[in-house]
Design an enzyme around this catalytic site. Structure first.
Site, PDB file in Angstrom:
ATOM      1  N   ASP A 152      -7.464  10.180  -4.223  1.00 33.03           N
ATOM      2  CA  ASP A 152      -8.402   9.074  -4.093  1.00 33.03           C
ATOM      3  C   ASP A 152      -9.198   9.222  -2.796  1.00 33.03           C
ATOM      4  O   ASP A 152      -8.712   9.784  -1.810  1.00 33.03           O
ATOM      5  CB  ASP A 152      -7.657   7.738  -4.062  1.00 33.03           C
ATOM      6  CG  ASP A 152      -7.093   7.355  -5.417  1.00 33.03           C
ATOM      7  OD1 ASP A 152      -7.499   7.964  -6.427  1.00 33.03           O
ATOM      8  OD2 ASP A 152      -6.242   6.442  -5.462  1.00 33.03           O
ATOM      9  N   ARG A 153     -10.393   8.683  -2.792  1.00 33.68           N
ATOM     10  CA  ARG A 153     -11.252   8.756  -1.608  1.00 33.68           C
ATOM     11  C   ARG A 153     -10.535   8.239  -0.364  1.00 33.68           C
ATOM     12  O   ARG A 153     -10.654   8.800   0.730  1.00 33.68           O
ATOM     13  CB  ARG A 153     -12.528   7.933  -1.847  1.00 33.68           C
ATOM     14  CG  ARG A 153     -13.551   8.007  -0.720  1.00 33.68           C
ATOM     15  CD  ARG A 153     -14.688   7.042  -0.980  1.00 33.68           C
ATOM     16  NE  ARG A 153     -14.266   5.665  -0.762  1.00 33.68           N
ATOM     17  CZ  ARG A 153     -14.343   5.036   0.411  1.00 33.68           C
ATOM     18  NH1 ARG A 153     -14.837   5.670   1.468  1.00 33.68           N
ATOM     19  NH2 ARG A 153     -13.953   3.786   0.535  1.00 33.68           N
TER      20      ARG A 153
END
Length: 324
Positions: A152-153
């Site tokens: 995930d970012r």
């Protein structure tokens, strides 16, 4: 709300050029700016299919009779929110391990792994390609870098990319069959005294549940417990409390998380279900913080008879625990 636009043509024409011709005439897109980059992003994002098959190349050539289907959410597609990504430049310091087949990189938090539909956004994949090309300027074309898994970012830590297409299948099989060790570090706020049994150093517990998306497509994606009968997928994580630490002035616990499955937001959902939301994870009940404290700390597997075992630490954490 997702829209489906159907087109038919017998022209011999590039896919992006064809969409550039036909999309501005659609009533549902009236008033929106359809730049060349937006059309390319639409294709790369997998929103366009030709004769029933997804096409991801803007330069794909239409020949003969072609049925073109465009499926996308216009509201989201034209929404130009500027994400709070960090600035990051790839360097030798970010490389954790490298050989002829693979390269392991220490991903920063708040930086996307790959390009997204929201714009010409800096991302780890592009940064790595540029770095490897500058390191070997004699190459006529950009070096190959394959994405085998994603973080995930907001998550930092170990991520691996392939350097040759020849190993893609084997690496993909390792991840799909879960023949690997994936461990994360998570920081959670120390729970109240009523949960003292859960906060003891060295304590271990396992969370198992069926998981799925619990919000609508038009809302921010949130996952949670969902019965198998409604599409939930099995998930399992082992947790161990490593030590107490102080982070951003808060008394916290440093957790080791060992994944057996890889569902979306799995660790975040599992910890929140035990009343232990990750610090900075406001989506699942965590307190506001400088970042979401989830870090991919350890990735290990065997490929072509060679053992890979790569680890990383969270730079933002104190190196010594607070008093027990």
């Amino acid at each position: 709300m997702e829209e489906k636009l159907h087109f038919t043509t017998e022209k011999k024409i590039r896919l992006d050029d064809f969409l550039r011709e036909v999309l501005p005439d659609c009533k549902s897109l009236a008033g929106h700016e359809l730049s060349n980059s937006k059309i390319r992003r639409l294709i790369v994002a997998g929103a366009v299919s030709v004769n029933g098959r997804p096409v991801l190349r803007p330069a794909f050539e239409l020949r003969g009779k072609s049925e073109v289907l465009v499926s996308f959410d216009a509201e989201k597609f034209f929404f130009e929110k500027q994400p709070d990504d960090v600035s990051f430049e790839m360097s030798e310091k970010a490389i954790l391990f490298e050989d002829d087949d693979l390269i392991f990189v220490n991903k920063p938090a708040d930086f996307p792994v790959e390009q997204t539909i929201t714009g010409n956004r800096a991302n780890l994949h592009d940064k790595l390609v540029d770095y490897l090309w500058k390191r070997n300027p004699s190459l006529r074309n950009p070096p190959y870098v394959g994405i085998m898994h994603r973080l995930d970012r907001t998550t930092s830590g170990v991520i691996v990319f392939t350097k040759t297409r020849a190993v893609n299948k084997e690496v993909s099989e390792v991840f799909q069959s879960h023949r690997l060790t994936k461990q994360y570090l998570a920081v959670v706020e120390e729970p109240c005294s009523g949960n003292s049994g859960q906060k003891r150093q060295g304590a271990q517990f396992t969370v198992e549940m069926y998981m799925g998306r619990v919000t609508g497509k038009s809302q921010q994606g949130k996952w949670g417990e969902l019965p198998e009968s409604r599409g939930g997928q099995y998930s399992k994580t082992d947790f161990k409390i490593l030590k107490k630490i102080t982070v951003e002035g808060r008394s916290c616990l440093l957790m080791e998380c060992t994944l057996y499955t890889g569902r979306t937001h799995q660790i975040r959902v599992h910890l929140a279900s035990r009343g232990l939301p990750i610090l900075g994870d406001q989506l699942y009940g965590g307190k506001t913080a400088k970042r979401l404290y989830l870090h991919a700390s350890h990735l290990a597997f065997t490929l072509k008879g060679k053992n890979y075992d790569v680890s990383s630490i969270i730079d933002e954490l104190p190196r010594t625990p607070c008093s027990q």
